[in-house]
Write a protein that holds these residues in place. Structure first.
Motif, mmCIF file in Angstrom:
data_model
loop_
_atom_site.group_PDB
_atom_site.id
_atom_site.type_symbol
_atom_site.label_atom_id
_atom_site.label_comp_id
_atom_site.label_asym_id
_atom_site.label_seq_id
_atom_site.Cartn_x
_atom_site.Cartn_y
_atom_site.Cartn_z
ATOM 1 N N ILE A 169 0.842 -1.207 0.000
ATOM 2 C CA ILE A 169 0.000 0.000 0.000
ATOM 3 C C ILE A 169 0.877 1.257 0.000
ATOM 4 O O ILE A 169 0.639 2.198 -0.751
ATOM 5 C CB ILE A 169 -0.959 -0.005 1.207
ATOM 6 C CG1 ILE A 169 -1.982 -1.138 1.034
ATOM 7 C CG2 ILE A 169 -1.682 1.328 1.343
ATOM 8 C CD1 ILE A 169 -2.856 -1.378 2.226
ATOM 9 N N ILE B 40 1.032 4.120 -2.822
ATOM 10 C CA ILE B 40 0.748 5.532 -2.561
ATOM 11 C C ILE B 40 1.920 6.403 -3.033
ATOM 12 O O ILE B 40 1.717 7.479 -3.585
ATOM 13 C CB ILE B 40 0.420 5.768 -1.059
ATOM 14 C CG1 ILE B 40 -0.480 6.994 -0.900
ATOM 15 C CG2 ILE B 40 1.595 5.995 -0.189
ATOM 16 C CD1 ILE B 40 -1.891 6.658 -0.913
ATOM 17 N N LEU C 46 1.658 6.708 -6.692
ATOM 18 C CA LEU C 46 0.534 7.584 -7.052
ATOM 19 C C LEU C 46 0.896 9.061 -6.839
ATOM 20 O O LEU C 46 0.615 9.904 -7.692
ATOM 21 C CB LEU C 46 -0.688 7.222 -6.214
ATOM 22 C CG LEU C 46 -1.996 7.818 -6.708
ATOM 23 C CD1 LEU C 46 -2.432 7.157 -7.995
ATOM 24 C CD2 LEU C 46 -3.083 7.674 -5.662
ATOM 25 N N MET D 297 -5.784 1.509 6.011
ATOM 26 C CA MET D 297 -6.364 1.353 4.668
ATOM 27 C C MET D 297 -7.428 2.411 4.397
ATOM 28 O O MET D 297 -7.506 2.963 3.302
ATOM 29 C CB MET D 297 -6.936 -0.053 4.485
ATOM 30 C CG MET D 297 -5.812 -1.067 4.266
ATOM 31 S SD MET D 297 -6.403 -2.734 4.205
ATOM 32 C CE MET D 297 -7.032 -2.788 2.564
ATOM 33 N N LEU E 246 -5.739 5.560 3.574
ATOM 34 C CA LEU E 246 -5.151 5.504 2.234
ATOM 35 C C LEU E 246 -6.217 5.593 1.148
ATOM 36 O O LEU E 246 -6.000 6.220 0.117
ATOM 37 C CB LEU E 246 -4.323 4.222 2.070
ATOM 38 C CG LEU E 246 -3.067 4.168 2.943
ATOM 39 C CD1 LEU E 246 -2.368 2.832 2.794
ATOM 40 C CD2 LEU E 246 -2.116 5.304 2.592
ATOM 41 N N LEU F 119 -7.028 9.103 0.753
ATOM 42 C CA LEU F 119 -5.920 9.787 0.075
ATOM 43 C C LEU F 119 -5.921 9.471 -1.433
ATOM 44 O O LEU F 119 -5.743 10.357 -2.268
ATOM 45 C CB LEU F 119 -4.596 9.348 0.702
ATOM 46 C CG LEU F 119 -3.470 10.363 0.645
ATOM 47 C CD1 LEU F 119 -3.874 11.635 1.371
ATOM 48 C CD2 LEU F 119 -2.214 9.800 1.274
ATOM 49 N N PHE F 120 -6.166 8.184 -1.765
ATOM 50 C CA PHE F 120 -6.258 7.777 -3.179
ATOM 51 C C PHE F 120 -7.355 8.578 -3.864
ATOM 52 O O PHE F 120 -7.199 9.063 -4.969
ATOM 53 C CB PHE F 120 -6.619 6.279 -3.289
ATOM 54 C CG PHE F 120 -5.433 5.377 -3.366
ATOM 55 C CD1 PHE F 120 -4.690 5.274 -4.541
ATOM 56 C CD2 PHE F 120 -5.045 4.608 -2.290
ATOM 57 C CE1 PHE F 120 -3.594 4.431 -4.608
ATOM 58 C CE2 PHE F 120 -3.953 3.768 -2.355
ATOM 59 C CZ PHE F 120 -3.223 3.687 -3.514
#
Lengths: 198, 373
Positions: free
Chosen positions: A25, A29, A32, B20, B23, B26-27
């Protein structure tokens, strides 16, 4: 005290799985964030070139126009690697993607390529690569790009020297760069006036 | 048997879900295509996201702010082609006959653009441009800008254009008109947190050329502020007389010595704690080796510490000096200068102003521009 071996292995396995998931993950990130930052730089660079093209098309031969463009870099602008480079039809060395035309490119200078063949070769490679360079074709025999800038040796040093460098490259190291375009019947002259003392 | 301090599988599960969840959000912020939402809302959302994230991570959260292009056109020109050709623009029709009405339209548009910009950027209450290196004073604070809007006026008849410009007065407009649809404060009171409602003292010094509206911790409250320099004054200058102007939000917030010390403390405690949690054995080894090194090479250690401390002190000092320069006195070509209390100006400020869209003016104000063109 008895600790079951099975339990121990299960616990370790859970920790490893959790660690791997977290790492994946975090890696995702990071990719990204990097992609978002570089994509926006690339998009901005494209806008700069579109704007310059529009300005070129808006004037006739023997006319000139001045305008300002924003650097594609949003942070650390003074080290911004994006540059504008131009090659006329007569130029022998130019990116292959320009074919036999003259072209104006906005490219991200890669210092790692600098060692492989020198400055000129490095810029050619950066502009040839479509992931680091955007080019537009024009119909000029010659494209001259002149950079006007001021140099002060140190901040303590009172004297400042004005320089004029004519080549085919200018780096976008000011937050906002001022350009003056002038067209002749066969050529294009681009002057860049830097406001930052180097 | 469960060891003391060991995390249970439920706790680990909750931790993973929390990470998660964070995140995913954030994604969503970073990668979502905000097609249906206005650019202003997208920008405001990214400002809030950045403002509420840890300071060290702020610079990695992109601001999704795009410069709005506004064209004031009386129908005789080419629709601001020379300024914005090929770009998506917001067109406003200028009155074709009455110059006074046209001038009022220019002032209104500029004031509304400033208002929108100030709101969008968090009204100066959100610190947006901190990096880790600035937090620990390995670099000093620099002014960073967002160009919220570019405003171009397109009137073909130069005489009419000059006549319109001679009637514009953004300073007076900001002072005499209410900001927003349901507001009670004038634009000026809104930009200055209501600290200033009268500019009688300033009016004599007005430079009708370019506008500078300053807001920040350095502001003097003229009614009851005894710490304020008596010569300090709030500038109101007007810049709605350029063919193309820009509404710029600028922020500079240098760290104080206390803030920097806190950041270094946080890093030391967090770093040591983290290292100890990952590998207590190696952390202890590291501490032992460091102690040994200091004991064996005390002068070298002292010099290294001195260099780092010297650099940190110098950067904090430089950052505050730079902030005082930008917030205490904003000077732009043709604008004149504006002064605010020197000591408080060192704490930094947020400013929204209208300046000519000109490299010299904007580069003097901003070391970098975070908005997209």
């Amino acid at each position: 005290m008895i600790v079951s071996k099975r339990g121990g292995i299960e616990d370790t396995l859970t920790s490893v799985v959790v660690a791997v998931i977290c790492l994946i993950i975090l890696g995702g990130i990071a990719v990204l964030v990097y992609k978002t930052l570089t994509t926006s730089e690339y998009k901005n660079a494209g806008k700069v070139l579109d704007f310059i093209e529009m300005k070129i098309n808006a004037i006739n031969a023997d006319e000139s126009t001045s305008f300002s463009v924003q650097s594609p870099c949003k942070s650390d602008v003074k080290n911004c690697p994006w540059l504008i480079a131009g090659w006329g039809k007569e130029s022998i060395k130019k990116p292959d993607r320009c074919y036999f035309d003259s072209c104006l490119c906005i490219c991200k200078f890669d210092p790692n390529l600098f060692g492989k063949g020198g400055y000129e070769e490095s810029i050619l490679a950066d502009c040839q690569d479509s992931s680091t360079g955007i080019c537009k074709s024009f119909n000029f025999d010659k494209i001259n790009i002149t950079d006007f800038y001021t140099v002060q040796i140190t901040e303590m040093f009172v004297f400042k020297y004005n320089f004029k460098r004519t080549s085919n490259v200018v780096f976008l190291v000011d937050p906002l760069s001022r350009f003056v375009l002038s067209k002749t019947t066969t050529g294009l002259n681009i002057s860049h006036y830097s406001t930052r003392v180097r | 048997m469960k060891k003391r301090g060991e995390l249970t599988s439920t706790q680990i599960g909750m931790l993973v879900i929390a990470i998660m969840g964070f995140l995913v959000v954030l994604f969503f912020i970073l990668g979502f295509d905000f097609g249906g939402v206005s650019e202003r809302e997208v920008c405001h959302l990214s400002v809030l996201t950045r403002g509420t994230s840890p300071e060290a991570a702020q610079m990695y959260i992109p601001l999704k702010c795009t410069t709005e292009k506004i064209c004031l056109d009386d129908g005789t020109g080419n629709g601001c082609k020379s300024s914005f050709a090929g770009e998506s623009i917001n067109k406003i029709s200028l009155d074709k006959k009455d110059n006074a009405v046209a001038a009022q339209q220019i002032d209104k548009t500029s004031a509304e653009a400033m208002y929108g910009c100030w709101q969008m950027m968090g009204e100066g209450k959100i610190d947006l441009f901190h990096s880790l290196s600035q937090n620990i004073a390995l670099d000093y604070a620099k002014p960073v800008c967002v160009i919220c809007s570019r405003i171009a006026v397109d009137v073909k008849d130069a005489r009419r254009l000059n006549s319109i410009y001679s009637l514009t007065d953004l300073g007076a407009y900001l002072q005499n008109n209410i900001a927003g649809t349901d507001g009670t404060k004038s634009y000026l009171e809104y930009f200055t947190d209501g600290q200033v409602s009268s500019y009688a003292k300033v009016e004599n010094r007005i430079v009708i050329d370019n506008p500078v509206i300053v807001h920040g911790e350095g502001f003097c409250n003229e009614t009851n502020d005894t710490t304020c320099d008596s010569s300090a004054y709030i500038p109101i200058t007007v810049s709605d007389k350029d063919k193309e102007s820009a509404v710029v939000f600028m922020q500079i917030k240098p760290k104080s010595y206390g803030d920097v010390l806190k950041s270094w403390g946080g890093i030391a405690v967090g770093g040591a704690g983290g290292a100890f949690a990952i590998s207590p054995k190696w952390t202890m080894k590291g501490i032992t080796y460091s102690t040994k090194f200091i004991k064996n090479f005390p002068i070298l250690s002292l010099i290294a510490t001195g260099v780092v401390v010297g650099n940190v002190v110098s950067n904090v000092y430089d950052g505050r000096k730079v902030a005082a320069g930008y917030c205490g006195e904003v000077t732009l070509p043709g604008v004149g200068s504006s002064k605010i209390d020197k000591d408080r100006a060192k704490n930094g400020c947020s400013i929204v102003q209208v300046v000519p869209y000109d490299a010299e003016a904007i580069n003097k104000l901003c070391t970098s521009i975070e908005s997209s063109p």
